[in-house]
Motif scaffolding. Structure first.
Motif, short mmCIF file in Angstrom:
data_model
loop_
_atom_site.label_atom_id
_atom_site.label_comp_id
_atom_site.label_asym_id
_atom_site.label_seq_id
_atom_site.Cartn_x
_atom_site.Cartn_y
_atom_site.Cartn_z
N LYS A 12 0.92 -1.20 0.03
CA LYS A 12 -0.09 -0.14 -0.08
C LYS A 12 0.73 1.19 0.01
CE LYS A 12 -3.93 1.58 2.57
NZ LYS A 12 -4.64 1.34 3.87
N LYS A 13 2.01 1.41 0.99
CA LYS A 13 2.89 2.39 0.82
C LYS A 13 3.45 2.66 -0.26
CE LYS A 13 4.34 2.22 5.75
NZ LYS A 13 5.37 1.56 6.47
N LEU A 14 3.91 1.47 -1.00
CA LEU A 14 4.54 1.57 -2.30
C LEU A 14 3.73 2.34 -3.41
CD1 LEU A 14 6.82 -1.38 -2.12
CD2 LEU A 14 8.00 0.82 -2.65
N LYS A 15 2.42 1.67 -3.33
CA LYS A 15 1.35 2.18 -4.72
C LYS A 15 1.27 3.67 -4.33
CE LYS A 15 -0.38 -1.24 -6.80
NZ LYS A 15 -1.62 -2.04 -7.52
N LYS A 16 1.09 4.10 -3.01
CA LYS A 16 0.63 5.43 -2.67
C LYS A 16 1.73 6.35 -3.08
CE LYS A 16 -0.90 8.14 1.21
NZ LYS A 16 -0.63 8.50 2.51
N ILE A 17 2.87 6.14 -2.75
CA ILE A 17 4.13 7.01 -3.55
C ILE A 17 4.15 6.73 -4.74
CG2 ILE A 17 6.21 5.42 -3.36
CD1 ILE A 17 7.15 7.47 -1.07
N LYS A 18 3.90 5.67 -5.58
CA LYS A 18 3.95 5.47 -7.19
C LYS A 18 3.04 4.72 -7.42
CE LYS A 18 7.23 5.62 -10.70
NZ LYS A 18 8.82 5.78 -10.79
N PRO A 19 1.86 5.26 -7.82
CA PRO A 19 0.59 4.42 -8.25
C PRO A 19 0.85 3.29 -9.31
CG PRO A 19 -0.23 6.69 -8.03
CD PRO A 19 1.33 6.71 -7.92
N ALA A 20 1.91 3.76 -10.51
CA ALA A 20 2.31 2.96 -11.23
C ALA A 20 2.93 1.52 -11.04
CB ALA A 20 3.11 3.56 -12.21
N ILE A 21 3.56 1.70 -9.69
CA ILE A 21 4.03 0.31 -9.25
C ILE A 21 3.58 -1.18 -9.33
CG2 ILE A 21 5.09 -0.91 -7.20
CD1 ILE A 21 6.65 1.87 -6.57
N ARG A 22 4.11 -2.02 -9.72
CA ARG A 22 3.29 -3.17 -10.10
C ARG A 22 4.19 -4.48 -9.24
NH1 ARG A 22 -0.18 -0.76 -10.72
NH2 ARG A 22 -1.81 -0.45 -12.35
N PHE A 23 3.79 -5.57 -8.82
CA PHE A 23 4.58 -6.46 -8.17
C PHE A 23 4.64 -7.89 -8.82
CE2 PHE A 23 2.99 -3.39 -5.32
CZ PHE A 23 4.08 -2.97 -4.53
N SER A 24 5.65 -8.42 -8.62
CA SER A 24 5.91 -9.85 -8.89
C SER A 24 6.15 -10.75 -7.48
CB SER A 24 6.85 -10.19 -9.97
OG SER A 24 8.10 -9.75 -9.68
N SER A 25 6.00 -12.00 -7.58
CA SER A 25 6.48 -12.72 -6.50
C SER A 25 6.70 -14.01 -6.29
CB SER A 25 5.10 -12.44 -5.35
OG SER A 25 5.22 -13.07 -4.05
N ASP A 26 7.17 -14.89 -5.47
CA ASP A 26 7.46 -16.26 -5.52
C ASP A 26 6.68 -16.87 -4.37
OD1 ASP A 26 9.74 -15.95 -6.95
OD2 ASP A 26 11.25 -15.80 -5.36
N PHE A 27 6.07 -18.11 -4.89
CA PHE A 27 5.30 -18.78 -4.04
C PHE A 27 5.77 -20.01 -3.75
CE2 PHE A 27 3.06 -15.36 -5.69
CZ PHE A 27 1.94 -14.89 -4.91
N ILE A 28 5.74 -20.65 -2.68
CA ILE A 28 5.87 -22.20 -2.25
C ILE A 28 4.71 -22.69 -2.05
CG2 ILE A 28 6.94 -24.17 -0.70
CD1 ILE A 28 9.40 -21.94 -0.46
N ILE A 29 4.04 -23.79 -2.74
CA ILE A 29 2.78 -24.51 -2.45
C ILE A 29 3.26 -25.61 -1.77
CG2 ILE A 29 0.78 -25.36 -3.68
CD1 ILE A 29 1.22 -22.46 -4.42
N GLY A 30 2.21 -26.19 -0.85
CA GLY A 30 2.51 -27.32 -0.18
C GLY A 30 3.67 -27.52 0.99
#
Ligand code: SAH
Ligand code: SF4
Length: 430
Positions: free
Chosen positions: A274-292
């Protein structure tokens, strides 16, 4: 990081007159740079060596060296099991590469170099200019990890956290940029834990942003708990810092995060976003997930799906939990394979739908593309927009190294297609 290491390993080997070859049957020396993050890496090494053996059945045996984290974690086992291997070199011992090759040439005994001499390694790397400039180059600024997430081998294979000095990094950046790089991705297992004499990642980014011909800066991989306010502010004040942030979360369940020793809660993670988007609304995210992950219930998994939908990651990398030898989680009961597989399929389907929707939203929009190379045999150029999306554009003018304003006209999951919108290079003059 292995890509960066491989280039530097090659720079070293050049000093003793080795040259790169695309013809694998004529190589005198093979260096297999390996990754140990998930299973099958070791099997892959044996498999690759099997292929080399076959190629050289009736020829003089080449030197075979296993480098990287598999060498670090299982070096002695590799040397004992596969006699074809001459040496193993862990990631913090690459400074010993040339000495190792020369020793093998002189028919000395098998060599195992798996100490953590990271200072020595970078002193050696620094003494050799990094001449591997690509339009988009990698630069390792930090190595190792002190966090000890319970599933992860990195603290054992790359060793404790180490940050390179700001001065040596600015110098290496200048060399890369003088030789053609226009984008640099700063690398670290915990890149935002970077700390050299109190100087943080944001300080380093600020310093290199002053290099005029450097147009874009990225960094990866960040840990949510090291995302300090100075780094958040850097996204507002430094235009060259690209608006895609890779912020691995692993799971959407607080219970699982605690069991993993991730050191934060989902609420804190969302607050950061939320903080990052507030400072720069264009920001997008990618992520890693561990399933199981051990102990993951259907309800924990549902919370991961909820998070995926809420953040709308534009890229998600997901893997079934893989027990790593020597890590605490490896001793725990694993989730039944069929359940993990079903969850992974469901996760990836939703992640792909989100991505598809995102890519579709870019059509008919303008984006700024840094062109990296020409598509072979075509009057087309390949580049990436500010969010690292691949874009292809037709042009009879050489676009390599330029940032152009592009109108996206079509696309699929992998690639966007566009036309040059205006011929002016975007000027990011610092
Ligand atoms: N330092 C980064 C991640 C480095 S490892 C961080 O803390 O986020 C890269 C990714 O590999 C991790 O984010 C994780 O999703 C995956 N990974 C690491 N160990 C794993 C394991 N044992 N099983 C499955 N995936 C794993
Ligand atoms: Fe591994 Fe990243 Fe955790 Fe360090 S912070 S132990 S590198 S997952």
């Amino acid at each position: 990081m292995n890509e960066y290491d491989s280039e530097r390993i090659y720079d070293m080997a050049k000093k003793i007159n080795y040259k790169r070859t695309e013809n694998l049957s004529e190589a005198d020396c093979y260096i297999l740079n390996t990754c140990h993050i998930r299973e099958k890496a070791t099997e892959k090494v044996y498999h690759d060596i099997g292929r080399i053996k076959k190629k050289f059945r009736n020829k003089k045996k080449p030197i075979v060296i296993v480098a990287g984290c598999v060498a670090q974690a299982e070096g002695e086992i590799l040397l004992n099991r596969e006699k074809y291997i001459n040496a193993v070199i862990g990631p913090q011992s690459y400074q010993k590469l040339n000495e190792t090759i020369i020793n093998i040439e002189k028919k000395y005994k098998k060599v195992s170099s798996t100490n953590f001499d990271v200072i020595d390694k970078f002193d050696t790397f620094n003494s050799i200019k990094n001449l591997n400039s690509k339009i988009s180059s990698y630069l390792t600024i930090q190595e190792g990890c002190d966090k000890f997430c319970k599933f992860c081998v990195v603290p054992y294979t790359r060793g404790p956290e180490f940050s390179r000095s700001i001065n040596e990094l600015v110098d290496e950046c200048k060399v890369l940029v003088n030789n053609g790089s226009r984008e640099i991705t700063l690398l670290g297992q915990n890149v935002n834990a970077y700390n050299f004499d109190g100087k943080r990642l944001s300080d380093l980014i600020y310093e290199i942003s002053k290099i005029k011909e450097l147009k874009r800066i990225r960094y990866t991989t960040s840990h949510p708990i090291d995302f300090t306010s100075d780094l958040i502010d850097a996204h507002k004040s430094i235009d060259k810092l690209m608006p895609l942030i890779h912020l691995p979360v692993q799971s959407g369940s607080n219970k699982i995060l605690k069991n993993m020793n991730r050191k934060h809660k989902i609420e804190e993670y969302l607050q950061l976003i939320k903080k990052l988007k507030k400072i720069k609304p264009a920001i997008r995210f990618s992520s890693d997930f561990i399933i199981g992950y051990p102990g993951e219930t259907e309800s924990d998994f549902d919370q991961t799906i909820k998070l995926l939908k809420e953040v709308e990651y534009i890229n998600s990398y997901s893997f079934i939990y893989s027990p790593r030898p020597g890590t605490p989680a490896a001793k725990k009961d694993i989730v039944q394979e069929s359940i993990s597989k079903r969850r992974l399929v469901k996760f990836q389907k939703i992640a792909e739908e989100i991505k598809k929707k995102y890519k579709k939203s870019l059509i008919n929009k303008k984006s700024f593309v840094l062109f990296e190379n020409k598509v072979r045999g075509e009057e087309e150029f390949f580049g990436r927009d500010e969010f690292s999306n691949s874009v292809i554009v037709k042009s009879n003018k050489n676009l390599i190294g330029k940032i152009e304003s592009v109108k996206i006209i079509d696309g699929n999951q992998k690639t966007l297609f566009g036309i040059i919108d205006n011929k002016l290079e975007k000027d990011f003059a610092a």
